[in-house]
Scaffold this motif. Sequence first.
Motif, PDB file in Angstrom:
ATOM      1  N   PRO A 503       0.836  -1.214   0.000  1.00  0.00           N
ATOM      2  CA  PRO A 503       0.000   0.000   0.000  1.00  0.00           C
ATOM      3  C   PRO A 503       0.870   1.263   0.000  1.00  0.00           C
ATOM      4  O   PRO A 503       1.748   1.395   0.829  1.00  0.00           O
ATOM      5  N   GLU A 504       0.587   2.211  -0.860  1.00  0.00           N
ATOM      6  CA  GLU A 504      -0.263   2.168  -2.048  1.00  0.00           C
ATOM      7  C   GLU A 504       0.625   2.390  -3.255  1.00  0.00           C
ATOM      8  O   GLU A 504       0.288   3.100  -4.178  1.00  0.00           O
ATOM      9  N   ASN A 505       1.799   1.774  -3.256  1.00  0.00           N
ATOM     10  CA  ASN A 505       2.842   2.085  -4.224  1.00  0.00           C
ATOM     11  C   ASN A 505       2.855   1.088  -5.395  1.00  0.00           C
ATOM     12  O   ASN A 505       2.383  -0.040  -5.262  1.00  0.00           O
ATOM     13  N   VAL A 506       3.433   1.542  -6.487  1.00  0.00           N
ATOM     14  CA  VAL A 506       3.561   0.751  -7.719  1.00  0.00           C
ATOM     15  C   VAL A 506       5.037   0.637  -8.059  1.00  0.00           C
ATOM     16  O   VAL A 506       5.761   1.636  -8.020  1.00  0.00           O
ATOM     17  N   PRO A 507       5.552  -0.550  -8.379  1.00  0.00           N
ATOM     18  CA  PRO A 507       6.979  -0.689  -8.704  1.00  0.00           C
ATOM     19  C   PRO A 507       7.351   0.016  -9.999  1.00  0.00           C
ATOM     20  O   PRO A 507       6.504   0.267 -10.857  1.00  0.00           O
ATOM     21  N   SER A 508       8.627   0.323 -10.106  1.00  0.00           N
ATOM     22  CA  SER A 508       9.130   1.048 -11.272  1.00  0.00           C
ATOM     23  C   SER A 508       9.473   0.062 -12.386  1.00  0.00           C
ATOM     24  O   SER A 508      10.639  -0.237 -12.663  1.00  0.00           O
ATOM     25  N   VAL A 509       8.424  -0.471 -13.019  1.00  0.00           N
ATOM     26  CA  VAL A 509       8.581  -1.393 -14.148  1.00  0.00           C
ATOM     27  C   VAL A 509       7.537  -1.041 -15.191  1.00  0.00           C
ATOM     28  O   VAL A 509       6.517  -0.409 -14.883  1.00  0.00           O
ATOM     29  N   LYS A 510       7.771  -1.442 -16.411  1.00  0.00           N
ATOM     30  CA  LYS A 510       6.817  -1.178 -17.483  1.00  0.00           C
ATOM     31  C   LYS A 510       5.486  -1.855 -17.164  1.00  0.00           C
ATOM     32  O   LYS A 510       5.426  -3.039 -16.871  1.00  0.00           O
ATOM     33  N   GLY A 511       4.421  -1.060 -17.233  1.00  0.00           N
ATOM     34  CA  GLY A 511       3.093  -1.596 -16.953  1.00  0.00           C
ATOM     35  C   GLY A 511       2.867  -1.896 -15.487  1.00  0.00           C
ATOM     36  O   GLY A 511       1.915  -2.601 -15.138  1.00  0.00           O
ATOM     37  N   GLY A 512       3.705  -1.358 -14.606  1.00  0.00           N
ATOM     38  CA  GLY A 512       3.598  -1.656 -13.180  1.00  0.00           C
ATOM     39  C   GLY A 512       2.246  -1.297 -12.600  1.00  0.00           C
ATOM     40  O   GLY A 512       1.628  -0.307 -12.990  1.00  0.00           O
ATOM     41  N   SER A 513       1.776  -2.103 -11.653  1.00  0.00           N
ATOM     42  CA  SER A 513       0.485  -1.868 -11.018  1.00  0.00           C
ATOM     43  C   SER A 513       0.584  -2.230  -9.545  1.00  0.00           C
ATOM     44  O   SER A 513       1.634  -2.678  -9.059  1.00  0.00           O
ATOM     45  N   LEU A 514      -0.503  -2.058  -8.829  1.00  0.00           N
ATOM     46  CA  LEU A 514      -0.509  -2.403  -7.406  1.00  0.00           C
ATOM     47  C   LEU A 514      -0.364  -3.904  -7.185  1.00  0.00           C
ATOM     48  O   LEU A 514       0.168  -4.329  -6.153  1.00  0.00           O
ATOM     49  N   ALA A 515      -0.842  -4.710  -8.106  1.00  0.00           N
ATOM     50  CA  ALA A 515      -0.733  -6.169  -7.970  1.00  0.00           C
ATOM     51  C   ALA A 515       0.698  -6.596  -8.299  1.00  0.00           C
ATOM     52  O   ALA A 515       1.214  -6.308  -9.368  1.00  0.00           O
ATOM     53  N   THR A 516       1.340  -7.277  -7.347  1.00  0.00           N
ATOM     54  CA  THR A 516       2.738  -7.657  -7.497  1.00  0.00           C
ATOM     55  C   THR A 516       2.958  -9.040  -6.901  1.00  0.00           C
ATOM     56  O   THR A 516       2.006  -9.766  -6.583  1.00  0.00           O
ATOM     57  N   ILE A 517       4.236  -9.352  -6.701  1.00  0.00           N
ATOM     58  CA  ILE A 517       4.662 -10.587  -6.035  1.00  0.00           C
ATOM     59  C   ILE A 517       5.597 -10.201  -4.892  1.00  0.00           C
ATOM     60  O   ILE A 517       6.461  -9.342  -5.055  1.00  0.00           O
ATOM     61  N   ASN A 518       5.415 -10.830  -3.739  1.00  0.00           N
ATOM     62  CA  ASN A 518       6.339 -10.709  -2.600  1.00  0.00           C
ATOM     63  C   ASN A 518       6.618  -9.266  -2.172  1.00  0.00           C
ATOM     64  O   ASN A 518       7.778  -8.843  -2.066  1.00  0.00           O
ATOM     65  N   ALA A 519       5.583  -8.480  -1.910  1.00  0.00           N
ATOM     66  CA  ALA A 519       5.777  -7.171  -1.293  1.00  0.00           C
ATOM     67  C   ALA A 519       6.379  -7.365   0.098  1.00  0.00           C
ATOM     68  O   ALA A 519       5.941  -8.227   0.867  1.00  0.00           O
ATOM     69  N   THR A 520       7.383  -6.569   0.408  1.00  0.00           N
ATOM     70  CA  THR A 520       8.070  -6.708   1.686  1.00  0.00           C
ATOM     71  C   THR A 520       7.109  -6.587   2.860  1.00  0.00           C
ATOM     72  O   THR A 520       7.233  -7.299   3.854  1.00  0.00           O
ATOM     73  N   MET A 521       6.137  -5.691   2.743  1.00  0.00           N
ATOM     74  CA  MET A 521       5.181  -5.528   3.835  1.00  0.00           C
ATOM     75  C   MET A 521       4.398  -6.812   4.082  1.00  0.00           C
ATOM     76  O   MET A 521       4.171  -7.194   5.233  1.00  0.00           O
ATOM     77  N   ASP A 522       3.970  -7.478   3.018  1.00  0.00           N
ATOM     78  CA  ASP A 522       3.234  -8.733   3.180  1.00  0.00           C
ATOM     79  C   ASP A 522       4.082  -9.762   3.917  1.00  0.00           C
ATOM     80  O   ASP A 522       3.599 -10.472   4.810  1.00  0.00           O
ATOM     81  N   VAL A 523       5.347  -9.853   3.535  1.00  0.00           N
ATOM     82  CA  VAL A 523       6.243 -10.809   4.188  1.00  0.00           C
ATOM     83  C   VAL A 523       6.440 -10.435   5.651  1.00  0.00           C
ATOM     84  O   VAL A 523       6.412 -11.295   6.544  1.00  0.00           O
ATOM     85  N   ALA A 524       6.630  -9.147   5.909  1.00  0.00           N
ATOM     86  CA  ALA A 524       6.876  -8.688   7.279  1.00  0.00           C
ATOM     87  C   ALA A 524       5.687  -8.959   8.191  1.00  0.00           C
ATOM     88  O   ALA A 524       5.853  -9.394   9.342  1.00  0.00           O
ATOM     89  N   ILE A 525       4.486  -8.715   7.687  1.00  0.00           N
ATOM     90  CA  ILE A 525       3.308  -8.949   8.521  1.00  0.00           C
ATOM     91  C   ILE A 525       3.125 -10.437   8.770  1.00  0.00           C
ATOM     92  O   ILE A 525       2.798 -10.857   9.902  1.00  0.00           O
ATOM     93  N   ALA A 526       3.333 -11.256   7.759  1.00  0.00           N
ATOM     94  CA  ALA A 526       3.243 -12.708   7.967  1.00  0.00           C
ATOM     95  C   ALA A 526       4.271 -13.162   8.993  1.00  0.00           C
ATOM     96  O   ALA A 526       3.979 -13.989   9.870  1.00  0.00           O
ATOM     97  N   ARG A 527       5.493 -12.639   8.907  1.00  0.00           N
ATOM     98  CA  ARG A 527       6.532 -13.005   9.870  1.00  0.00           C
ATOM     99  C   ARG A 527       6.127 -12.588  11.287  1.00  0.00           C
ATOM    100  O   ARG A 527       6.338 -13.318  12.248  1.00  0.00           O
TER     101      ARG A 527
END
Length: 821
Positions: A503-527
């Motif tokens: 939330p609520e950032n988009v990666p710096s890649v062509k066609g980048g969107s909010l939907a990604t893989i392995n956002a650090t925040m998701d990993v941190a909260i799971a941990r």
Amino acid sequence: MPKSTILKCITPATRWEDALPIGNGSIGALVYGNICHETIILNHESLWIYHDKPEPPDISATVPELRGMLAGDEWSFSDMFLDFMLREKGYDASQVHKDNYHPAFNIRIDVEPTAPFTGYCREIDMATGEARVSWVEGGVRNTRRCFVSRDMDVFCMQMTRDFPGMSCKIFAEKTPLVEQNAHTKDKRYTWDDIPISYDVLAKPAWFHVTGTYKNGDQFGGVGHVVAPGGDVSVIAGRMIITGARDVFLLVKLFTHEPAASAIPRIEGELTRLVSSSKEKSPYDVLLADHVALHQALYNRLEIDLGTSPVDIEKPNEQLLLDAYNGEVPTALIERMFLYGRYLLVCSSRPGGWPANLQGVWNGYWAPPWSSDYHNDENVQMNYWAALPGNLAETTLPYFDFYEACLPEYRRNARVLYGCEGIFAPIAQTVKGKAPLYGGPWLNWVSGAGWLGQLFYDYWRFTRDDKFLRERAIPYLREVALFYENFLVESKDGKVVFSPSLSPENVPSVKGGSLATINATMDVAIAREVLSTLIAGCEHLGIESPGVARWKALLAKLPAYEINADGAIKEWIHPRLRDNYHHRHQSHVYPLFPGLEITRWSNARFYEACHVAVEKRLVIGQESQSGWSLAHMSNIWARLHDGDRALGCIETITRPCVGPNLFTYHNDWRHMGLTLYWDFIDKIFQIDANFGIVAAVLEMLVFSRETEISILPALPARWQKGHIRGVATRAGVNVSIEWDAERGHVSIELAPGLDTTVTLELPGQVSSMSLNPGTVSVLPSPIGDRFKIVSLHAGEVITMQASMVFAKQGNRDQCTAIGHDS
């Protein structure tokens, strides 16, 4: 007690956002302070314009397709994929209406002026919860006092005049339909848009208000006027009071109850309240009982930041003007701190609802974001200061609210992802309801986990094993169950978060969107979820099979990564590059609001978080908001940079604070200090009020379960002061008095359990004395500023220490005392 608990204004409000807020935790009132045409808006936490929600269809069979697109870098279509799948099955998430939080009704008091006024003032005594409006007219002092009773749930007002013979009109009305906010600037609401009908009845000494929703559910209130020595009559729906010595007004609300039974019940209750006061003023009797309950919470903590005696007497308007012109008075920061705690006491209490996006106060029928519960930052920020601020009871409605949503959270997890466990949506309103609002947020799987942080933190602060066993562990177990079902193991043995969202950032890649893989925040909260769940179960000696599973899953979580700039990566994925141009700091979650990375525990990633925050400064001030500056202040405090932490708060006071010290979402005057967004007017949002309190606490005391830092981020401007009654995760209450110029600190530790803590002092100690002298204090291998202290439940110890205070924000020093884990 603090030098002053008075919040004072010298001008009245002309809009509800600037009115004085009072409340008892469930009922709020907004007092404008107008002399001739006074307005008081009444709110109740449970009043929402509810809309029926359709059941979302099961689209879980499409998740493999989504994961395939993400694995193939098809980012641009992926973020709306789940939303499209719902639409294909007839569920249009954009048409799932939010439920607007709405006012109950207004009370109006009209008086005829007899002479020009002088000496006007409106104020709140935050230590009592009482608001006062006073002025002099023709040499006669007039005063209105009011509060919302904590024990009787009654709004109480007393109007007095130094010279006998008071006259006024009192009446109730539905709150006018004035909508000027971001969500309605292109539309003017009419009463046809509001599915509520109102009936107002006035009779001598009484008024009744009934609101009826379209489904027949009712709410309203009963008002009772007592005018000793005067006459009360009714003309055209208004109570006319003449010749009174004093006038007392008592109003009690009812919600979700038929008016036919509620109104006579309340009339009887108010009649008995007045008669039971006998020779005493009913106002004074109710106030004394209320103050005892209010102060039992409010007075647990006090603070003095070395405020100037002259500044502390200034009204809000003058302090804000001083801040606006560049020199933010310490008195304003101190008042904002006291005010934030006051607002929490007044908007969140056991048995009620948690504080929403506006606490419990609202004058709109369509407030911004429906005044909802935003699960991706805002509701969490509302409660960051509750536990360290020694207000643990205020968190209980938070737990009630989210536990009530568990059935719908389970449904969401099942229909979206085919998983057991729970999935919390980005936002919600009515207690027990958790509809799916669609859009890219359907890819964010960490809402329930982040909400779980407070469950375990409550146990850390209170050491309430019953709560841990019966509430925290069951909730966290549901979150862990989702992860066990949702996460997919990759070829390298690590699990993958797909989809994932930062939330609520988009990666710096062509066609980048909010939907990604392995956002650090998701990993941190799971941990965090798995680690706290394991620790809690091991503490209680329960769930051995589950603990084994969770430890295995924990070991498979991806490790955090550091990019070429030395910053912690926002996405743990080789093809997703960091994008520094965003105000959100989701990827530093392990530093704050998490507790995983500290300068004690992991120097390498602590430094990487520091670099990540510095990199975010490229966005400039015009991408910030009131709440994001409050969040940044807390992060700088965790990075031991008190001056920058204070600087964020000072910036908030210039564009995002109103005359009553409510915080706003943004700089509505377009002065370049925050984002603008072309709102018509100010957008009140209470999270920054609470976030400021949390940041000040973080600057003065930081804690983990066996660690306490004293003055870890003390700003240079706060050379002398004290704070008393701070609670910690170590189960120890802390009080501190400091004088940095003299190099002296006095620390009081009041443990609630037998424990040993590592105590970090704000400098290298040259001398120390202890009372009692038998306390065990040993050196720590971490460094000279650290002491290992053995504490015994109920035995308060005092430490007097002399030292040279360490320079704040010293990154080399921070790295030197840390160690990698």
